[in-house]
Design a protein around this motif. Sequence first.
Motif, PDB file in Angstrom:
ATOM      1  N   ALA A  19       0.828  -1.211   0.000  1.00 53.24           N
ATOM      2  CA  ALA A  19       0.000   0.000   0.000  1.00 53.24           C
ATOM      3  C   ALA A  19       0.863   1.263   0.000  1.00 53.24           C
ATOM      4  CB  ALA A  19      -0.936  -0.012   1.210  1.00 53.24           C
ATOM      5  N   GLU A  37      10.468   3.290   6.425  1.00 50.69           N
ATOM      6  CA  GLU A  37      10.310   1.827   6.473  1.00 50.69           C
ATOM      7  C   GLU A  37      11.278   1.263   7.502  1.00 50.69           C
ATOM      8  OE1 GLU A  37       8.408  -0.801   5.245  1.00 50.69           O
ATOM      9  OE2 GLU A  37       9.814  -1.939   6.484  1.00 50.69           O
ATOM     10  N   GLY A  50       2.018 -14.637  -3.419  1.00 48.01           N
ATOM     11  CA  GLY A  50       1.766 -15.619  -4.481  1.00 48.01           C
ATOM     12  C   GLY A  50       2.954 -16.539  -4.687  1.00 48.01           C
ATOM     13  N   ASN A  55       0.266 -12.484  -6.947  1.00 50.54           N
ATOM     14  CA  ASN A  55      -1.096 -12.512  -7.492  1.00 50.54           C
ATOM     15  C   ASN A  55      -1.736 -11.157  -7.170  1.00 50.54           C
ATOM     16  OD1 ASN A  55      -4.064 -14.314  -6.364  1.00 50.54           O
ATOM     17  ND2 ASN A  55      -3.739 -13.142  -8.220  1.00 50.54           N
ATOM     18  N   VAL A 137       9.118   3.904  12.954  1.00 47.49           N
ATOM     19  CA  VAL A 137       8.402   5.018  13.596  1.00 47.49           C
ATOM     20  C   VAL A 137       7.965   4.566  14.986  1.00 47.49           C
ATOM     21  CG1 VAL A 137       6.360   6.501  13.466  1.00 47.49           C
ATOM     22  CG2 VAL A 137       7.670   5.976  11.392  1.00 47.49           C
ATOM     23  N   SER A 177       5.674  -6.331   9.259  1.00 41.94           N
ATOM     24  CA  SER A 177       4.352  -5.947   9.769  1.00 41.94           C
ATOM     25  C   SER A 177       4.022  -6.875  10.937  1.00 41.94           C
ATOM     26  CB  SER A 177       3.299  -6.038   8.663  1.00 41.94           C
ATOM     27  OG  SER A 177       3.624  -7.032   7.729  1.00 41.94           O
ATOM     28  N   GLU A 383      -3.624  -3.070   4.772  1.00 38.81           N
ATOM     29  CA  GLU A 383      -4.073  -4.094   5.727  1.00 38.81           C
ATOM     30  C   GLU A 383      -4.195  -3.593   7.161  1.00 38.81           C
ATOM     31  OE1 GLU A 383      -2.106  -7.925   4.937  1.00 38.81           O
ATOM     32  OE2 GLU A 383      -2.612  -8.474   6.996  1.00 38.81           O
ATOM     33  N   LEU A 396      -4.163  -7.800  -2.047  1.00 42.61           N
ATOM     34  CA  LEU A 396      -3.307  -6.803  -2.710  1.00 42.61           C
ATOM     35  C   LEU A 396      -4.172  -5.766  -3.422  1.00 42.61           C
ATOM     36  CD1 LEU A 396      -0.266  -8.825  -4.101  1.00 42.61           C
ATOM     37  CD2 LEU A 396      -0.270  -7.098  -2.293  1.00 42.61           C
TER      38      LEU A 396
HETATM   39  C1  LIG Z   1       3.079 -15.405   2.293  1.00 42.20           C
HETATM   40  C2  LIG Z   1       2.052 -14.414   1.830  1.00 42.20           C
HETATM   41  C3  LIG Z   1       1.581 -14.475   0.536  1.00 42.20           C
HETATM   42  C4  LIG Z   1       0.601 -13.570   0.118  1.00 42.20           C
HETATM   43  N1  LIG Z   1       0.188 -13.634  -1.177  1.00 42.20           N
HETATM   44  C5  LIG Z   1      -0.757 -12.768  -1.610  1.00 42.20           C
HETATM   45  C6  LIG Z   1      -1.156 -12.763  -2.971  1.00 42.20           C
HETATM   46  O1  LIG Z   1      -0.593 -13.473  -3.816  1.00 42.20           O
HETATM   47  N2  LIG Z   1      -2.153 -11.909  -3.331  1.00 42.20           N
HETATM   48  C7  LIG Z   1      -2.753 -11.057  -2.436  1.00 42.20           C
HETATM   49  O2  LIG Z   1      -3.667 -10.332  -2.817  1.00 42.20           O
HETATM   50  N3  LIG Z   1      -2.336 -10.991  -1.152  1.00 42.20           N
HETATM   51  C8  LIG Z   1      -1.352 -11.812  -0.730  1.00 42.20           C
HETATM   52  N4  LIG Z   1      -0.917 -11.733   0.569  1.00 42.20           N
HETATM   53  C9  LIG Z   1      -1.447 -10.648   1.434  1.00 42.20           C
HETATM   54  C10 LIG Z   1      -0.741  -9.320   1.078  1.00 42.20           C
HETATM   55  O3  LIG Z   1       0.646  -9.535   1.038  1.00 42.20           O
HETATM   56  C11 LIG Z   1      -1.041  -8.218   2.102  1.00 42.20           C
HETATM   57  O4  LIG Z   1      -2.429  -8.084   2.241  1.00 42.20           O
HETATM   58  C12 LIG Z   1      -0.425  -6.891   1.648  1.00 42.20           C
HETATM   59  O5  LIG Z   1       0.980  -7.011   1.586  1.00 42.20           O
HETATM   60  C13 LIG Z   1      -0.779  -5.753   2.606  1.00 42.20           C
HETATM   61  O6  LIG Z   1      -0.082  -4.610   2.200  1.00 42.20           O
HETATM   62  P1  LIG Z   1       0.255  -3.440   3.247  1.00 42.20           P
HETATM   63  O7  LIG Z   1       1.103  -2.468   2.512  1.00 42.20           O
HETATM   64  O8  LIG Z   1      -0.980  -2.971   3.878  1.00 42.20           O
HETATM   65  O9  LIG Z   1       1.114  -4.140   4.379  1.00 42.20           O
HETATM   66  P2  LIG Z   1       2.579  -4.792   4.294  1.00 42.20           P
HETATM   67  O10 LIG Z   1       2.836  -5.287   2.932  1.00 42.20           O
HETATM   68  O11 LIG Z   1       2.620  -5.745   5.414  1.00 42.20           O
HETATM   69  O12 LIG Z   1       3.560  -3.562   4.553  1.00 42.20           O
HETATM   70  C14 LIG Z   1       3.627  -2.878   5.781  1.00 42.20           C
HETATM   71  C15 LIG Z   1       5.017  -2.266   5.903  1.00 42.20           C
HETATM   72  O13 LIG Z   1       5.047  -1.388   7.026  1.00 42.20           O
HETATM   73  C16 LIG Z   1       6.299  -1.533   7.681  1.00 42.20           C
HETATM   74  N5  LIG Z   1       6.162  -1.076   9.070  1.00 42.20           N
HETATM   75  C17 LIG Z   1       5.407  -1.621  10.055  1.00 42.20           C
HETATM   76  N6  LIG Z   1       5.540  -0.915  11.197  1.00 42.20           N
HETATM   77  C18 LIG Z   1       6.395   0.100  10.920  1.00 42.20           C
HETATM   78  C19 LIG Z   1       6.932   1.165  11.700  1.00 42.20           C
HETATM   79  N7  LIG Z   1       6.626   1.324  12.990  1.00 42.20           N
HETATM   80  N8  LIG Z   1       7.794   2.038  11.104  1.00 42.20           N
HETATM   81  C20 LIG Z   1       8.140   1.898   9.793  1.00 42.20           C
HETATM   82  N9  LIG Z   1       7.662   0.893   9.019  1.00 42.20           N
HETATM   83  C21 LIG Z   1       6.793   0.008   9.566  1.00 42.20           C
HETATM   84  C22 LIG Z   1       6.585  -3.020   7.562  1.00 42.20           C
HETATM   85  O14 LIG Z   1       7.953  -3.306   7.751  1.00 42.20           O
HETATM   86  C23 LIG Z   1       6.096  -3.318   6.145  1.00 42.20           C
HETATM   87  O15 LIG Z   1       7.124  -3.170   5.197  1.00 42.20           O
HETATM   88  C24 LIG Z   1       0.075 -12.601   1.015  1.00 42.20           C
HETATM   89  C25 LIG Z   1       0.573 -12.540   2.312  1.00 42.20           C
HETATM   90  C26 LIG Z   1       1.552 -13.430   2.723  1.00 42.20           C
HETATM   91  C27 LIG Z   1       2.079 -13.327   4.124  1.00 42.20           C
END
Ligand SMILES: Cc1cc2nc3c(=O)[nH]c(=O)nc-3n(C[C@H](O)[C@H](O)[C@H](O)COP(=O)(O)OP(=O)(O)OC[C@H]3O[C@@H](n4cnc5c(N)ncnc54)[C@H](O)[C@@H]3O)c2cc1C
Length: 413
Positions: A19, A37, A50, A55, A137, A177, A383, A396
């Motif tokens: 995101a 980050e 994926g 995916n 953070v 996360s 998320e 995603l």
């Molecule tokens: C093994 C696996 C496979 C998956 N495959 C799929 C798929 O194929 N298709 C799909 O739709 N979904 C998939 N998902 C789900 C998808 O990856 C997540 O829903 C998506 O990554 C969420 O995105 P996000 O940016 O909200 O969170 P995240 O991708 O979790 O990113 C959050 C970021 O914030 C950072 N962060 C956290 N706290 C702090 C802080 N205090 N200071 C600075 N940085 C911080 C973390 O280090 C991280 O990099 C999968 C998940 C997993 C675990």
Amino acid sequence: MNIGDCMIYDVIIIGAGAAGIFAAANLLSDRKVLILEKNDRPGIKLLMTGSGQCNITNIESIKTFTKRYNNPGVARKVLFSFNNRMLMDYFEGLGLKLIVREDGKVFPQSLKSKDILDVLMREICSSKHQLNCNESVTDIKWQESIGLFSVVTGQRKYTSKKVMVATGGQSYPKSGSDGSFLDILAKIGVKMNSFKPALTSVKVVQYRFKNLSGVAIPSVRLSIERDSKAVVKTKGDLLFTHDSLSGPVILNSSRHIRVDDKMIFDFIPQFDENRLLEEMMHQISSNPRKEIKTIFEDSIILPKRLVESLLDITAIDRRKKASEVSKKNIQRFIGNCKHYEVTVMYKQGFENAMVSAGGVSSEEIDFDNMTWLRNRNMIFIGEVIDIDGETGGYNLQFAFSSAKKAVLGLLFD
Ligand SMILES: Cc1cc2nc3c(=O)[nH]c(=O)nc-3n(C[C@H](O)[C@H](O)[C@H](O)COP(=O)(O)OP(=O)(O)OC[C@H]3O[C@@H](n4cnc5c(N)ncnc54)[C@H](O)[C@@H]3O)c2cc1C
């Protein structure tokens, strides 16, 4: 803008996951953007998605698409303005070719999640947005008197007009996360529901399929029963792992599953039980000297190793000649194919969950622009919000759509 020595950012994005990166890639270079980050590099979880192939979404019609979330109302508000087709156009517009699999899942043509990350990072670099890794953070404060946020990391303090929280959920905590950001949000009064593992595999009592690890069976029917009442009836692909049951049929039902529930599988829903018995008895009388294992393998479209396991479970010697096996035992074998019952021991935890249920309550957010209703300068995407989808590209898509919606909201600011 600078106040004294202090740079004032237009937007600080906390978290360089799917995101956060997507939001930064879509913010134009006229904004002073900083991404913080805590990992040493961006997109660690994105790279894992994926099975490393990423995916990104699903080709399904957007009307049914939104039913794949625990909160279809919120999904509609967010996805209708940036839907799956628009997401695909976006990536293809950046020169990234995509493929749609038979089951509707969309991937980069290269089947490499790195290509998704690279194309987004290229946009971020060309807009000259700043990315600071290894900066976790630890605090956020809204300074009412000057209308600015101060954002504190282990290293220093930053000042920003807007803060976009993209810290993800709590699943696969080693990816960064780990859910710890909820404490910081709680301190400033954001209402949340605690995270719970979602899309998890399930351990069952007396697991008999260890040797089938990696074997998948398409379109299995599953009924989940509690106190002799069916609580879920569903169909989908089943995956055996070395110690648990997984695959879409399990992952997508996992939110409903509880310890001690009974799971009853029909591995061959396409076969009628009585007709199958007739067919097998016919095969046996025509081939009495064939091994019983071969008769079953030829009559039922199931992987050989599963047929062997089910024969063992039914206590039928695989090597026996067909004519030596009683009709009652044939019936019991078919019964195990059609109604195989196991008891749930426990659901896997955050270490194995693909997403987290819970997060910032949807009642706290204006989904027209993803802002916090109590301070419009704080934005939530991905998320960290209390919404989760099924497996198949839905999570995603929500991360990307919510990021896009937040960026569009900033245009009217
Ligand atoms: C093994 C696996 C496979 C998956 N495959 C799929 C798929 O194929 N298709 C799909 O739709 N979904 C998939 N998902 C789900 C998808 O990856 C997540 O829903 C998506 O990554 C969420 O995105 P996000 O940016 O909200 O969170 P995240 O991708 O979790 O990113 C959050 C970021 O914030 C950072 N962060 C956290 N706290 C702090 C802080 N205090 N200071 C600075 N940085 C911080 C973390 O280090 C991280 O990099 C999968 C998940 C997993 C675990």
